[in-house]
Scaffold this motif. Sequence first.
Motif, PDB file in Angstrom:
ATOM      1  N   VAL A  32      14.632   9.498  -3.563  1.00 13.51           N
ATOM      2  CA  VAL A  32      14.359   8.159  -3.417  1.00 13.51           C
ATOM      3  C   VAL A  32      14.876   7.579  -2.201  1.00 13.51           C
ATOM      4  CG1 VAL A  32      15.107   5.804  -4.354  1.00 13.51           C
ATOM      5  CG2 VAL A  32      14.357   7.737  -5.899  1.00 13.51           C
ATOM      6  N   LYS A  33      16.079   8.029  -1.882  1.00  7.96           N
ATOM      7  CA  LYS A  33      16.811   7.504  -0.589  1.00  7.96           C
ATOM      8  C   LYS A  33      15.921   8.029   0.738  1.00  7.96           C
ATOM      9  CE  LYS A  33      20.799   8.405   2.557  1.00  7.96           C
ATOM     10  NZ  LYS A  33      22.132   8.883   2.512  1.00  7.96           N
ATOM     11  N   GLY A  34      15.730   9.264   0.701  1.00  9.05           N
ATOM     12  CA  GLY A  34      14.779   9.884   1.832  1.00  9.05           C
ATOM     13  C   GLY A  34      13.283   9.134   2.066  1.00  9.05           C
ATOM     14  N   ASP A  35      12.774   8.821   0.807  1.00 11.13           N
ATOM     15  CA  ASP A  35      11.456   7.922   0.818  1.00 11.13           C
ATOM     16  C   ASP A  35      11.458   6.766   1.388  1.00 11.13           C
ATOM     17  OD1 ASP A  35       8.724   8.365   0.011  1.00 11.13           O
ATOM     18  OD2 ASP A  35       9.247   6.526  -1.327  1.00 11.13           O
ATOM     19  N   LEU A  36      12.694   6.062   0.881  1.00  6.92           N
ATOM     20  CA  LEU A  36      12.800   4.592   1.274  1.00  6.92           C
ATOM     21  C   LEU A  36      13.201   4.604   2.901  1.00  6.92           C
ATOM     22  CD1 LEU A  36      14.989   3.186  -1.539  1.00  6.92           C
ATOM     23  CD2 LEU A  36      12.718   2.712  -0.946  1.00  6.92           C
ATOM     24  N   ILE A  37      13.877   5.579   3.466  1.00 10.46           N
ATOM     25  CA  ILE A  37      14.292   5.661   4.960  1.00 10.46           C
ATOM     26  C   ILE A  37      12.871   5.890   5.531  1.00 10.46           C
ATOM     27  CG2 ILE A  37      15.444   7.037   6.650  1.00 10.46           C
ATOM     28  CD1 ILE A  37      17.725   7.309   4.546  1.00 10.46           C
ATOM     29  N   ARG A  38      12.031   6.945   4.976  1.00  5.86           N
ATOM     30  CA  ARG A  38      10.767   7.119   5.631  1.00  5.86           C
ATOM     31  C   ARG A  38       9.928   5.844   5.783  1.00  5.86           C
ATOM     32  NH1 ARG A  38      11.707  11.741   3.513  1.00  5.86           N
ATOM     33  NH2 ARG A  38      10.639  11.252   1.572  1.00  5.86           N
ATOM     34  N   TYR A  39       9.896   5.190   4.689  1.00  6.19           N
ATOM     35  CA  TYR A  39       9.144   3.979   4.722  1.00  6.19           C
ATOM     36  C   TYR A  39       9.628   2.883   5.448  1.00  6.19           C
ATOM     37  CZ  TYR A  39       7.331  -0.499   2.879  1.00  6.19           C
ATOM     38  OH  TYR A  39       6.874  -1.651   3.003  1.00  6.19           O
ATOM     39  N   MET A  40      10.860   2.685   5.694  1.00  3.16           N
ATOM     40  CA  MET A  40      11.402   1.688   6.789  1.00  3.16           C
ATOM     41  C   MET A  40      11.085   2.129   8.126  1.00  3.16           C
ATOM     42  SD  MET A  40      15.426   1.072   5.528  1.00  3.16           S
ATOM     43  CE  MET A  40      15.785   0.725   3.692  1.00  3.16           C
ATOM     44  N   GLN A  41      11.057   3.647   8.450  1.00  2.00           N
ATOM     45  CA  GLN A  41      10.794   3.911   9.657  1.00  2.00           C
ATOM     46  C   GLN A  41       9.293   3.708   9.902  1.00  2.00           C
ATOM     47  OE1 GLN A  41      12.135   8.206   9.054  1.00  2.00           O
ATOM     48  NE2 GLN A  41      14.039   7.510  10.376  1.00  2.00           N
ATOM     49  N   ASN A  42       8.370   3.694   8.831  1.00  2.00           N
ATOM     50  CA  ASN A  42       7.079   3.736   9.169  1.00  2.00           C
ATOM     51  C   ASN A  42       6.732   2.004   9.271  1.00  2.00           C
ATOM     52  OD1 ASN A  42       4.125   4.423   9.030  1.00  2.00           O
ATOM     53  ND2 ASN A  42       4.153   3.386   6.963  1.00  2.00           N
ATOM     54  N   VAL A  43       7.432   1.290   8.526  1.00  2.00           N
ATOM     55  CA  VAL A  43       7.255  -0.209   8.748  1.00  2.00           C
ATOM     56  C   VAL A  43       7.469  -0.648  10.149  1.00  2.00           C
ATOM     57  CG1 VAL A  43       8.400  -2.488   8.259  1.00  2.00           C
ATOM     58  CG2 VAL A  43       7.683  -0.702   6.375  1.00  2.00           C
ATOM     59  N   ILE A  44       8.731   0.142  10.752  1.00  2.00           N
ATOM     60  CA  ILE A  44       9.059  -0.231  12.356  1.00  2.00           C
ATOM     61  C   ILE A  44       8.048   0.310  13.269  1.00  2.00           C
ATOM     62  CG2 ILE A  44      10.807   0.367  14.085  1.00  2.00           C
ATOM     63  CD1 ILE A  44      12.964   0.409  11.486  1.00  2.00           C
ATOM     64  N   ALA A  45       7.772   1.534  12.917  1.00  2.00           N
ATOM     65  CA  ALA A  45       6.560   2.020  13.982  1.00  2.00           C
ATOM     66  C   ALA A  45       5.115   1.470  13.835  1.00  2.00           C
ATOM     67  CB  ALA A  45       6.404   3.628  13.467  1.00  2.00           C
ATOM     68  N   GLN A  46       4.677   0.782  12.631  1.00  3.60           N
ATOM     69  CA  GLN A  46       3.357   0.208  12.438  1.00  3.60           C
ATOM     70  C   GLN A  46       3.672  -1.128  12.921  1.00  3.60           C
ATOM     71  OE1 GLN A  46       0.477   1.870  11.775  1.00  3.60           O
ATOM     72  NE2 GLN A  46       1.593   3.910  11.837  1.00  3.60           N
ATOM     73  N   ASP A  47       5.049  -1.655  12.778  1.00  5.84           N
ATOM     74  CA  ASP A  47       5.276  -3.083  12.843  1.00  5.84           C
ATOM     75  C   ASP A  47       4.550  -3.965  11.946  1.00  5.84           C
ATOM     76  OD1 ASP A  47       6.352  -5.418  14.152  1.00  5.84           O
ATOM     77  OD2 ASP A  47       4.913  -5.791  15.623  1.00  5.84           O
ATOM     78  N   ILE A  48       4.728  -3.411  10.755  1.00  2.00           N
ATOM     79  CA  ILE A  48       4.178  -3.959   9.465  1.00  2.00           C
ATOM     80  C   ILE A  48       5.244  -4.886   8.713  1.00  2.00           C
ATOM     81  CG2 ILE A  48       3.044  -3.452   7.200  1.00  2.00           C
ATOM     82  CD1 ILE A  48       2.396  -0.832   8.518  1.00  2.00           C
ATOM     83  N   PRO A  49       4.901  -6.034   8.470  1.00  2.00           N
ATOM     84  CA  PRO A  49       3.822  -6.886   8.975  1.00  2.00           C
ATOM     85  C   PRO A  49       4.051  -7.326  10.180  1.00  2.00           C
ATOM     86  CG  PRO A  49       4.900  -8.307   7.510  1.00  2.00           C
ATOM     87  CD  PRO A  49       5.767  -6.804   7.494  1.00  2.00           C
ATOM     88  N   ASN A  50       3.165  -7.474  11.242  1.00  2.00           N
ATOM     89  CA  ASN A  50       3.330  -7.695  12.736  1.00  2.00           C
ATOM     90  C   ASN A  50       3.275  -9.330  12.775  1.00  2.00           C
ATOM     91  OD1 ASN A  50       0.618  -8.531  12.643  1.00  2.00           O
ATOM     92  ND2 ASN A  50       0.090  -6.679  13.586  1.00  2.00           N
ATOM     93  N   LYS A  51       3.649  -9.533  13.924  1.00  2.00           N
ATOM     94  CA  LYS A  51       3.897 -10.980  14.029  1.00  2.00           C
ATOM     95  C   LYS A  51       2.338 -11.661  13.774  1.00  2.00           C
ATOM     96  CE  LYS A  51       4.893 -14.255  17.663  1.00  2.00           C
ATOM     97  NZ  LYS A  51       4.597 -14.702  19.106  1.00  2.00           N
ATOM     98  N   GLU A  52       1.428 -11.361  13.997  1.00  2.00           N
ATOM     99  CA  GLU A  52       0.179 -12.000  13.851  1.00  2.00           C
ATOM    100  C   GLU A  52      -0.293 -11.965  12.392  1.00  2.00           C
ATOM    101  OE1 GLU A  52       0.430  -9.427  16.176  1.00  2.00           O
ATOM    102  OE2 GLU A  52       0.133 -10.643  17.934  1.00  2.00           O
ATOM    103  N   THR A  53       0.163 -11.144  11.839  1.00  2.00           N
ATOM    104  CA  THR A  53      -0.021 -10.946  10.220  1.00  2.00           C
ATOM    105  C   THR A  53       0.999 -12.080   9.446  1.00  2.00           C
ATOM    106  OG1 THR A  53      -0.643  -8.617  10.475  1.00  2.00           O
ATOM    107  CG2 THR A  53       0.045  -9.668   8.214  1.00  2.00           C
ATOM    108  N   ILE A  54       2.214 -12.052   9.974  1.00  2.00           N
ATOM    109  CA  ILE A  54       2.960 -12.974   9.370  1.00  2.00           C
ATOM    110  C   ILE A  54       2.649 -14.410   9.893  1.00  2.00           C
ATOM    111  CG2 ILE A  54       5.477 -14.076   9.562  1.00  2.00           C
ATOM    112  CD1 ILE A  54       6.382 -10.976  10.242  1.00  2.00           C
ATOM    113  N   GLU A  55       2.033 -14.884  10.900  1.00  2.00           N
ATOM    114  CA  GLU A  55       1.391 -16.162  11.381  1.00  2.00           C
ATOM    115  C   GLU A  55       0.217 -16.298  10.364  1.00  2.00           C
ATOM    116  OE1 GLU A  55       0.863 -15.855  15.515  1.00  2.00           O
ATOM    117  OE2 GLU A  55       3.005 -16.026  15.967  1.00  2.00           O
ATOM    118  N   ALA A  56      -0.538 -15.526  10.196  1.00  2.00           N
ATOM    119  CA  ALA A  56      -1.737 -15.709   9.362  1.00  2.00           C
ATOM    120  C   ALA A  56      -1.662 -16.074   8.044  1.00  2.00           C
ATOM    121  CB  ALA A  56      -2.690 -14.379   9.443  1.00  2.00           C
ATOM    122  N   MET A  57      -0.285 -15.169   7.300  1.00  2.00           N
ATOM    123  CA  MET A  57       0.074 -15.549   5.967  1.00  2.00           C
ATOM    124  C   MET A  57       0.648 -16.859   6.025  1.00  2.00           C
ATOM    125  SD  MET A  57       1.522 -11.869   4.664  1.00  2.00           S
ATOM    126  CE  MET A  57       2.882 -12.028   5.786  1.00  2.00           C
TER     127      MET A  57
END
Length: 85
Positions: A32-57
């Motif tokens: 679980v810990k490793g998976d959550l860390i990988r998820y966080m790293q992916n969010v950062i790498a992909q900039d998810i949700p990015n600024k434009e997505t947040i503005e659209a929401m």
Amino acid sequence: MAKADLVTCSFSIDRDLYNQYKSIIVRSGGNVKGDLIRYMQNVIAQDIPNKETIEAMDEVKMMKAHPENYKGYTDIDTMMEDLLK
């Protein structure tokens, strides 16, 4: 004593949800810990949700809260004409 560059995360989660999640992660050879860390790293790498997505929401929330401020359509041709102007 904790290192200055590390943070301890602590949160509560529904036990059944956690157990289901853990079961899936463990079956794939992870933890679980490793998976959550990988998820966080992916969010950062992909900039998810990015600024434009947040503005659209935020825009959709505003449109739902104040539909009177936005034009509605009952005809697809009229909508396409307005979009292509």
